[in-house]
Structure formats: C-alpha cells, structure tokens
Enzyme design. Structure first.
Site, mmCIF file in Angstrom:
data_model
loop_
_atom_site.group_PDB
_atom_site.id
_atom_site.type_symbol
_atom_site.label_atom_id
_atom_site.label_comp_id
_atom_site.label_asym_id
_atom_site.label_seq_id
_atom_site.Cartn_x
_atom_site.Cartn_y
_atom_site.Cartn_z
ATOM 1 N N GLY A 96 39.274 71.531 -17.400
ATOM 2 C CA GLY A 96 38.795 70.330 -17.519
ATOM 3 C C GLY A 96 39.821 69.416 -17.128
ATOM 4 O O GLY A 96 41.282 69.478 -17.002
ATOM 5 N N GLY A 147 37.742 74.394 -19.169
ATOM 6 C CA GLY A 147 36.282 74.206 -18.592
ATOM 7 C C GLY A 147 35.617 75.089 -17.898
ATOM 8 O O GLY A 147 34.582 75.478 -17.732
ATOM 9 N N GLU A 170 44.037 75.766 -25.002
ATOM 10 C CA GLU A 170 44.041 74.493 -25.729
ATOM 11 C C GLU A 170 44.992 74.099 -26.984
ATOM 12 O O GLU A 170 45.473 72.889 -27.068
ATOM 13 C CB GLU A 170 42.494 74.304 -26.288
ATOM 14 C CG GLU A 170 41.659 74.272 -25.170
ATOM 15 C CD GLU A 170 41.240 75.209 -24.352
ATOM 16 O OE1 GLU A 170 40.519 75.418 -23.458
ATOM 17 O OE2 GLU A 170 41.679 76.555 -25.120
#
Length: 494
Positions: A96, A147, A170
């Site tokens: 993302g 994402g 992440e």
C-alpha cells in the site's frame, strides 16, 4: 446468500464479531484515470495495476476502480475468468502507499481517520477477492508485498515466477501483517507463517511455491501464452465454480516446466524452508511469546550445525530491530487468527490497523525506513519488549462495536461462504503437511513409495508434489522395519 438485488446493508453475526454488509465505494473525481487498466480477451477479464514507477503500490483510487469492476464482471455471463497483474518488469504490487498514510497520520485524529478509511477500502477489496464467485488468478510476477499480498494470497490461483519476491515486511515499519495475513499465515505449514511475519523474511521465485504462498510456478516468458489459452476456455453453463477451477488448474499445468531448485536464487541466502532449517523454524517459532522465541533462537545459535547457528543469530538480530509493539501484536494476531473465519478476519484487522494509525511506531517506521534517504534506524516507542504491557496489546484486540465495525461488500449470488475457516480451494496448491499426514495414517504401513503415489494421484501429478512429499516424509516420519512408516510424535524432533 444475498443476491444481486439492490444492496441493503445488514448485519450477520459470525462468532462474536459483528459483520455488516453494504454498498460498493464510488470513484472520486480526483482519482487518477489511468492507475488501473482493464481489458477483455474473449472470456478473460484483466486487471493491470499501472503505477510501475511506484512499483504498483495500491492506493484508494485503484481500489475504488477495481471493486465495482469485479462486481460488474460477476454479473456478466461473458466474463469467465479474472486475471490480475502489475505493469512493468519489477513488481506485481509492492504494497500500500504507506508514505501517504504516514503523512496523513501526522495531522492528528482527522488524518488518522482518513488512513483508517483507506484500510477499510483495501480490506473490502481483499475480502471480495477471498469470496469471489468467479475464477480469479493473481500473477505474482515481481515484488509482491503488503497490499499486493492482499490482492493475491486469497485467490484460488497464485502464480509465482522466477521474478517473484514475496514478503510481509510490516513489523519493519511499526505495523502488522494485515490484508488477511491473520488468516493466511497461520494456515501455512508449521511455523512458516510466524517466521515470515515476525522477521519480514523474503521468499524468492520457486520458494514461494514450495512454502504454499503460490499455487503454481511458471516461467514469466509463458504468461502471455497462458492468458491467450485461458481466454479460449469454454465452461458449461451448469458447471459449478469448483468444476471451472479444476479446468483452469489443468490448463495452467500445461505451461509448467521443470521446477528450478529452491536454492537457485543467489538472493535466497538460506535456500528452501526444508530439512534441518525447517525443523529449526518450527522449533523456535512455536512459542506464544516473543521472549520465548528469542530464547529458542539463542539456543539454536549454539548449534553444532554452522549454517543453522548462523541463521539463528541473524534471525535473532532481525527480530530485535523490529517494533516491539508490532512484534507483540503480530504474534497474538497469528495465534488468534487460526480460529477466525474469512470475513471476521478483515473486520478485526481493520480495528487493529486503525489502532496502529494512532500509534507513534507507524509514522516513525515509515519515515525512518521508507521516507528518509538514506534510511535511518527507527526510534520505537516503547523501545523494548518489556515496556509493551499485556494491556497495551489488549487494546488492539478489543471488539469493534456494530457501528464502528468495517462494512464489507454485499456478496453476489454464487459467492463462496462468508464464514469459511479454511480456503475452499486449498487443493490447487501443493499438499499441506496435514494432507500428507492423513495419507501416512492410511497407507504408511505400505511404505513411503505407496504414500507418495497416493498423494500424487490425489493431486493429479501436479509439478512439485513428489518433491514436497519426499521432503516431508524424510523430516516427519520414522520407520521401524525399513518399510512401513509412521508420523513422528509431536515432540520427537524438538
């Protein structure tokens, strides 16, 4: 199951998590008209993520285009198969657009709400893909992270190539492996999911296939031919979704050639997750606290096996660089996610993501690792695991109220069950260890050759099955008489 009647928001109770459904999001006048390209080729509909300079990172504009198009194709009798890919030679989708989110979060509660709304949009899309009523194929050619994982891992078909680079990075940026990672990662064999989540370790090329992330491995040179071949497929009108998927599976298999060695990539430092390394991953990452995992790695670092000792030291160091809050939340997420169904996964992850938008580690991690040039070392708050209390972690897992819970897209007629707890299409990937264990129970007394033959038959002699079965049998079974094999007791190799 809701049909294509006018959409009416309603609530469905799954477990104790409120799951609501509602309208599709609408495009905004400010959305980029060219960041996603759609095309038709006979029965195939293609989605091409078109931000190659940004490694096709997913943003709100792209999600707002893809969602209604997927619904439109569900309604169309002419659309048989959906294929998603990324433009350019480097990436399917590198994640993302987190730099934009970090900038918004600095604005305070209003900016953090905007960021939470982005995750709502992304998770609606991921959940629709996970329960989609038509065959969906993700081409993971190039970087597939964050994402991009959400757009691919819940699909019945996930094609890796020699250019695939898979990771869930992440915890590196003070976040957690979202986009349905709570569901996908714990359902990988053993502790592979825990290992990938806590370390951000990368899988290269065929490694993604053997680890269970991808369902197929093809050379990137045949992808255009595959699309052309799939476009020619004709399904019988009364064919079920599973029958359509089986035909697609056998068609993809036509393009599979000899599989490369998992160790063939120069970047794959430790090779495939097999043998003694795989045993070490399961040994060290089976615990429910980060401290116990670090202690197990410390013990492993004293191994007489130099390669294992080197791996353990490097892995221990990697984990200590991650956000302590992210580590604690991620480990709990994976342990609880084993029991979540597919829809509540996204509702609960949205609650966790929203909480992270107000946490200082996300802005710090994104700024230090992605925005600063050269990257700097993040200053996490709290700075140590000891300072992250159980109450701090609990705050990420409080149940959202019905009013605050993520609203999912109302499923179309023929969609997969909204509350499945395992992938209905898992058969199209390599067999899991549990599948092999079941065959050993039934046929183990006839020897390893008979077990291998049985699994190969059940998986239609899929490329890679024989290699995986042989590796698992070598690691997980014992033989008392040199022929009959039985599954090792749970703690035999710990």
């Amino acid at each position: 199951m809701p049909t294509n009647d006018p959409v009416r928001a309603h609530t469905m109770q799954m477990s104790s998590t409120p799951v609501r459904y509602g309208d599709l999001p609408k495009e905004l006048p400010t959305d980029d008209p060219d960041d996603v390209l759609f095309n038709s080729q006979y029965g195939v509909r293609t989605i091409e993520l078109n931000r190659p300079k940004k490694l096709n990172s997913l943003n709100g504009s792209m999600a707002r285009k893809i969602l209604p198009r997927l619904r439109e194709w569900e309604k169309s009798h002419l659309a048989n198969i959906v294929i998603i890919s990324g433009a350019g030679p480097k990436a399917f989708c590198a994640g993302g657009d987190v730099a934009e989110l970090a900038t918004q979060n600095k604005e305070g509660p209003e900016g953090q709400k905007k960021s939470a709304d982005y995750f709502a949009l992304e998770y609606k899309l991921d959940q629709l893909i996970a329960t989609y009523s038509k065959p969906y194929i993700a081409i993971m050619d190039g970087i597939t992270m964050g994402g991009g994982v959400g757009l691919s891992v819940h699909a019945p078909f996930r094609i890796a190539t020699e250019k695939t680079l898979f990771a869930m990075p992440e915890t590196t940026i003070g976040f957690f492996p979202d986009v349905g990672g709570s569901f996908f990662l714990p359902r990988l064999d053993g502790e592979i999911g825990t290992y990938l989540a806590l370390t951000s370790e990368r899988l290269h090329g065929v490694q993604a296939f053997y680890a269970g992330v991808a369902t197929h491995y093809l050379d990137s040179s045949v992808l255009a031919q595959l699309t052309a071949r799939l476009s020619e497929l004709v399904f019988k009108d009364h064919a079920s979704l599973m029958q359509r998927l089986q035909l697609i599976d056998s068609t993809i298999a036509e393009f599979a050639s000899a599989l490369p060695s998992p160790d063939s990539s120069d970047a794959a430092k430790y090779g495939n997750l097999t043998g003694s390394l795989r045993e070490a991953v399961d040994r060290t990452f089976k615990y429910d606290t980060v401290e116990e995992i670090l202690a197990a790695l410390q013990k492993e670092s004293e191994s007489a096996d130099e390669k294992l000792a080197e791996w353990a030291k490097a892995t221990q160091k990697t984990i200590t660089l991650r956000s302590p809050t992210s580590l604690r939340v991620t480990l709990r997420q994976l342990r609880e996610g084993r029991h979540w169904n597919i829809s509540e996964t996204f509702v609960l992850e949205h609650k966790i993501a929203s909480k992270f938008m107000a946490h200082p580690d996300f802005v710090e991690g994104v700024t230090a690792r992605l925005i600063n040039k050269p990257p700097t070392k993040p200053q996490w708050k709290p700075a140590t695991l000891a300072e992250v209390s159980p109450a701090d972690v609990d705050a990420f897992f409080t149940m959202p109220s019905k009013e605050d819970a993520l609203t999912l897209v109302t499923p179309y007629e023929g969609a997969l069950p909204q509350n499945y707890t395992d992938y209905p299409h898992a058969i199209f990937a390599l067999p899991r260890e549990s599948d092999i264990q079941n065959v050993v129970r039934s046929y183990g007394r006839q020897g390893s050759k008979r077990v291998t033959e049985e699994v190969l038959n059940r998986w239609n002699h899929k490329a890679g099955v024989k290699e995986k079965v042989q590796e698992v049998l070598a690691r997980k079974t014992v033989s008392a008489d040199g022929k009959a094999i039985s599954w090792k007791s749970k703690d035999a190799n710990l």
